[in-house]
Design a protein around this motif. Structure first.
Motif, short mmCIF file in Angstrom:
data_model
loop_
_atom_site.label_atom_id
_atom_site.label_comp_id
_atom_site.label_asym_id
_atom_site.label_seq_id
_atom_site.Cartn_x
_atom_site.Cartn_y
_atom_site.Cartn_z
N GLY A 246 -5.51 23.05 -4.36
CA GLY A 246 -4.20 22.42 -4.40
C GLY A 246 -4.33 20.97 -3.94
O GLY A 246 -5.24 20.63 -3.18
N THR A 247 -3.44 20.11 -4.41
CA THR A 247 -3.48 18.72 -3.98
C THR A 247 -2.09 18.34 -3.45
O THR A 247 -1.09 18.95 -3.84
N ASN B 43 0.81 -1.22 0.00
CA ASN B 43 0.00 0.00 0.00
C ASN B 43 0.84 1.27 0.00
O ASN B 43 1.98 1.26 0.45
N ASN B 44 0.22 2.35 -0.44
CA ASN B 44 0.77 3.69 -0.24
C ASN B 44 -0.18 4.42 0.70
O ASN B 44 -1.35 4.64 0.36
N PHE B 45 0.32 4.76 1.88
CA PHE B 45 -0.45 5.53 2.87
C PHE B 45 0.62 6.14 3.76
O PHE B 45 0.99 5.58 4.80
N TYR B 46 1.18 7.27 3.27
CA TYR B 46 2.39 7.82 3.87
C TYR B 46 2.20 8.24 5.32
O TYR B 46 3.18 8.36 6.05
N GLU B 47 0.98 8.42 5.75
CA GLU B 47 0.73 8.72 7.17
C GLU B 47 1.24 7.59 8.06
O GLU B 47 1.46 7.78 9.25
N LEU C 46 5.38 14.83 3.32
CA LEU C 46 4.43 15.62 2.55
C LEU C 46 3.95 16.73 3.47
O LEU C 46 4.17 16.67 4.68
N ARG C 47 3.25 17.70 2.89
CA ARG C 47 2.62 18.71 3.75
C ARG C 47 1.32 18.11 4.28
O ARG C 47 0.46 17.70 3.50
N TRP C 48 1.19 17.97 5.59
CA TRP C 48 0.02 17.31 6.18
C TRP C 48 -1.06 18.33 6.53
O TRP C 48 -0.73 19.45 6.88
#
Ligand code: MTE
Length: 317
Positions: A249-250, A77-81, A185-187
């Protein structure tokens, strides 16, 4: 349409896989006194046992390709949190608390407010939809999602004529989400769609996979699935929905605007600056599986190409 309790082919497969793995673990001495020893494989089994079955009906638009296994879908998975490694989300998200859960709805609509998760899914019939899932990193899977059309949900909030875009936000909770303690990333993670994309019947608010509730690592309790876009548009664990006048923005666009655009439509003709997008590797096919050609709009061109009539897809990547 009435919910049914059909037995789906993948349920039979996943149950027998489950049993085979249990037998394997028992033979390997990993099941002690009926419970499971702490190991990566044992974690998979407990994750599997914790999620409830959902009542569903078959949805339109499913591909007839064979879905990936439960294992592939819930451990890669990708779930950077929860970390940047592919197995990190499944290792680190097991304790993530997703009830109670509420979603704040705001912006250009007549019915803003704070809605409970149960209110959100309550009136919707849950559908099985087997979709191609194409990641920007040039791998893909086939996933049997459970969800309902996002548009049906958005209509309930009565968007007004200024609502040109919809913005989504993931939970921000560094205590539970170790990845948010680092500025990868910017959270919090944010995503956006045009109102036409959001209302398209292929766009799904997913609450489950393989006939069961979403495992945490796949974005519990609800996440977007937009099958003709790269997977990163499928924002997980959503807590906010905002109707906006301007293009929002994303997360990935803000992180690397030359590499990730607002649209992120699967397009074999427009390469990522660092790699080709012409071919993809299907996860789970084994070491020697050949890459396969990527299809325009991930194979959903007949349904969605008209949304982009007249738009330069090279500039609007
Ligand atoms: N949503 C949040 N909140 N955080 C993330 O890191 N990763 C995205 C997307 N949604 C991500 C996210 C990316 S890059 C992909 S490919 C998909 O989730 C992966 O979904 P899956 O793990 O269910 O395959």
């Amino acid at each position: 349409m009435k919910p049914t309790n059909r037995i789906r082919s993948w349920e039979i497969t996943s149950e027998s896989n489950y049993k085979n793995r249990r037998e394997f673990l028992r033979d390997a001495g990993l099941i002690i006194g009926g419970s499971l020893a702490a190991s990566a494989s044992a974690l998979t089994l407990s994750a599997q046992a914790n999620v409830r079955d959902l009542e569903t009906v078959p949805g339109p638009y499913s591909t007839d390709e064979k879905p990936n296994s439960w294992e592939d879908i819930t451990t890669y998975n990708n779930f950077y949190e929860f970390g940047t490694g592919k197995e990190d989300p499944y290792r680190n998200a097991q304790e993530f608390v997703t009830r109670p859960w509420s979603v704040k709805v705001s912006g250009e609509c007549d019915k803003p407010g704070e809605y409970d998760f149960e209110d959100i899914i309550g009136p919707h019939t849950l559908e099985d939809r087997v979709y191609r899932h194409r990641c920007v990193e040039a791998w893909s899977m086939v996933v049997p999602w459970v969800g309902f059309p996002l548009g049906n949900l958005l209509k309930r909030f009565a968007p007004n004529s200024n609502a040109k875009y919809v913005r989504f936000k993931t939970l921000y909770d560094p205590k539970q989400m170790p990845g948010q303690r680092r500025a990868v990333l910017r959270w919090p993670y944010v995503e956006g769609l045009t109102i036409a994309e959001a209302m398209h019947p292929l766009t799904l608010m997913a609450v489950g996979v393989y006939g069961k509730e979403l495992p945490n690592q796949n974005g519990a309790p609800m996440r977007l699935v937009i099958p003709w876009k790269y997977g990163f548009k499928g924002i997980k664990s959503i807590v906010e929905i905002e109707f906006t006048k301007r293009q929002p923005g994303t997360s990935w666009e803000m992180a690397a605007p030359r590499e990730y655009g607002f649209y992120a439509n699967v397009n074999p003709e427009v390469d990522h600056p660092r790699w080709s997008q012409a071919r993809e590797r299907r996860i789970g096919g084994g070491l020697f599986t050949q890459k396969q050609p990527t299809l325009m709009f991930n194979g959903y061109a007949d349904e969605v190409a008209e949304l982009y009539a007249g738009l330069n897809l090279r500039k609007n990547y």
